[in-house]
Design a protein around this motif. Structure first.
Motif, short mmCIF file in Angstrom:
data_model
loop_
_atom_site.label_atom_id
_atom_site.label_comp_id
_atom_site.label_asym_id
_atom_site.label_seq_id
_atom_site.Cartn_x
_atom_site.Cartn_y
_atom_site.Cartn_z
N GLU A 3 0.82 -1.21 0.00
CA GLU A 3 0.00 0.00 0.00
C GLU A 3 0.86 1.27 0.00
OE1 GLU A 3 -3.83 0.03 -0.02
OE2 GLU A 3 -2.71 -1.48 -1.15
N ASP A 4 2.00 1.21 0.67
CA ASP A 4 2.92 2.36 0.64
C ASP A 4 3.49 2.56 -0.76
OD1 ASP A 4 2.54 2.81 3.35
OD2 ASP A 4 4.21 1.54 3.94
N PHE A 5 3.88 1.46 -1.40
CA PHE A 5 4.39 1.55 -2.78
C PHE A 5 3.30 2.09 -3.71
CE2 PHE A 5 7.83 -1.63 -1.80
CZ PHE A 5 8.88 -0.87 -2.27
N ARG A 6 2.10 1.57 -3.57
CA ARG A 6 1.01 1.99 -4.46
C ARG A 6 0.70 3.47 -4.29
NH1 ARG A 6 -4.78 2.14 -4.72
NH2 ARG A 6 -4.89 1.82 -2.47
N SER A 7 0.67 3.93 -3.04
CA SER A 7 0.41 5.35 -2.79
C SER A 7 1.48 6.22 -3.43
CB SER A 7 0.34 5.61 -1.28
OG SER A 7 -0.72 4.90 -0.69
N ALA A 66 1.07 8.85 -6.57
CA ALA A 66 1.33 10.27 -6.28
C ALA A 66 2.06 10.96 -7.43
CB ALA A 66 2.14 10.39 -5.00
N VAL A 67 2.71 10.18 -8.28
CA VAL A 67 3.41 10.76 -9.43
C VAL A 67 2.37 11.23 -10.45
CG1 VAL A 67 5.03 10.30 -11.30
CG2 VAL A 67 5.40 9.29 -9.05
N ASN A 68 2.57 12.41 -10.97
CA ASN A 68 1.61 13.01 -11.89
C ASN A 68 1.35 12.10 -13.09
OD1 ASN A 68 0.42 14.86 -13.97
ND2 ASN A 68 0.78 16.36 -12.34
N VAL A 69 0.10 12.02 -13.49
CA VAL A 69 -0.30 11.14 -14.58
C VAL A 69 0.39 11.51 -15.89
CG1 VAL A 69 -2.30 12.53 -15.26
CG2 VAL A 69 -2.31 10.05 -15.66
N LEU A 95 11.10 2.70 -15.34
CA LEU A 95 12.11 3.68 -15.73
C LEU A 95 11.74 5.11 -15.38
CD1 LEU A 95 13.08 2.23 -19.23
CD2 LEU A 95 14.32 1.96 -17.07
N ILE A 96 10.45 5.41 -15.33
CA ILE A 96 10.03 6.80 -15.16
C ILE A 96 9.29 7.03 -13.84
CG2 ILE A 96 8.59 8.65 -16.11
CD1 ILE A 96 9.13 7.50 -18.88
N VAL A 97 8.28 6.22 -13.58
CA VAL A 97 7.39 6.49 -12.44
C VAL A 97 8.01 6.06 -11.12
CG1 VAL A 97 5.12 6.05 -11.45
CG2 VAL A 97 5.38 6.31 -13.93
N LEU A 98 8.57 4.84 -11.09
CA LEU A 98 9.10 4.32 -9.82
C LEU A 98 10.21 5.20 -9.23
CD1 LEU A 98 9.08 2.12 -7.66
CD2 LEU A 98 10.67 0.80 -9.08
N PRO A 99 11.21 5.64 -10.01
CA PRO A 99 12.25 6.51 -9.42
C PRO A 99 11.67 7.80 -8.83
CG PRO A 99 12.99 5.65 -11.53
CD PRO A 99 11.54 5.30 -11.42
N GLN A 100 10.66 8.37 -9.48
CA GLN A 100 10.06 9.60 -8.95
C GLN A 100 9.20 9.35 -7.72
OE1 GLN A 100 8.53 12.47 -11.98
NE2 GLN A 100 9.00 10.84 -13.44
N SER A 101 8.69 8.14 -7.59
CA SER A 101 7.80 7.82 -6.47
C SER A 101 8.55 7.59 -5.17
CB SER A 101 6.96 6.57 -6.80
OG SER A 101 7.77 5.39 -6.75
#
Length: 231
Positions: free
Chosen positions: A117-121, A125-128, A147-153
């Motif tokens: 749930e922490d990972f999903r939140s 939270a990263v902009n669509v 490559l894009i979303v996970l590093p920013q999250s």
């Protein structure tokens, strides 16, 4: 009334017993963290995959796990699961330190449900527009996520994950219920042998508090170094 005196506990085999329990508690926590993190991430990604059945599997696992006490998970894996296996396998497990293995399994599966749930939140939270940018570059769903979303999250995800590490450290004490000789188990043994109950559990409390404080300090330092900003 006996006075507070640590000399008896710091001499002979008692200190070694408490130290071995402390180290085993750390080992339980580290093993739980190493395996729970990737499982939690996998469960979180399953919640975001555009396939209803996969989402349902992940959601079902998370909800069932989070709504059952950790002690129940632990007893299920130690007493229940081996009964489903052939008798020689069950006997072999109990003869080869299955207590520790069952405790690790319970801690991993339980902690992963909360970490998911922490990972999903964090991922949500990263902009669509970041997802859209990945698709515009020709990336698939998983490539965009990795490559894009996970590093920013990570800025959103790491602080609550550190809190889960704190919970994992404290939850390791439940392993004493199945005979794992972690810190609480050793403290109970030493207390029974020396009748220095206050002294023993004062030391044990201090040990838990020390590690918990260090974990909390790491969380505080991380949030100061990488404050969360709205996107």
């Amino acid at each position: 009334m006996p006075k507070f005196d640590l000399s008896m506990l710091l001499a002979g085999p008692y200190f070694g017993s408490l130290l071995s329990g402390f180290l085993l508690s750390i080992k339980l926590s580290v093993l739980g963290l190493v395996f729970a993190l990737p499982l939690g991430l996998a469960l979180a990604v399953m919640r975001l995959v555009p396939v209803k059945f996969v989402q349902w599997l992940s959601l079902s696992y998370i909800e069932v796990t989070r709504n059952v006490p950790l002690l129940a998970h632990l007893l299920f894996w130690y007493f229940g699961v081996p009964q489903l296996l052939p008798r020689p396998v069950t006997a072999w497990l109990y003869d080869h330190n299955y207590e520790l293995l069952s405790a690790v399994i319970a801690l991993v599966l339980y902690s992963a449900a909360y970490m998911a749930e922490d990972f999903r939140s964090g991922l949500r939270a990263v902009n669509v527009t970041q997802h859209e940018a990945g698709r515009a570059l020709g990336f698939g769903f998983f490539q965009t996520l990795w490559l894009i979303v996970l590093p920013q999250s990570l800025r959103y995800t790491v602080p609550p994950l550190i809190n889960q590490v704190l919970n994992l450290w404290q939850n390791s004490s439940t392993a004493m219920a199945v005979g794992v000789a972690e810190m609480m188990y050793r403290a109970q043994q030493v207390s029974s042998a020396t009748f220095r109950t206050f002294d023993v559990f004062a030391i044990t409390t201090l040990a838990y508090l020390t590690i918990s404080t260090l974990i909390s300090a790491v969380s505080h330092l991380y949030q100061q170094r990488y404050p969360v900003r709205s996107t």
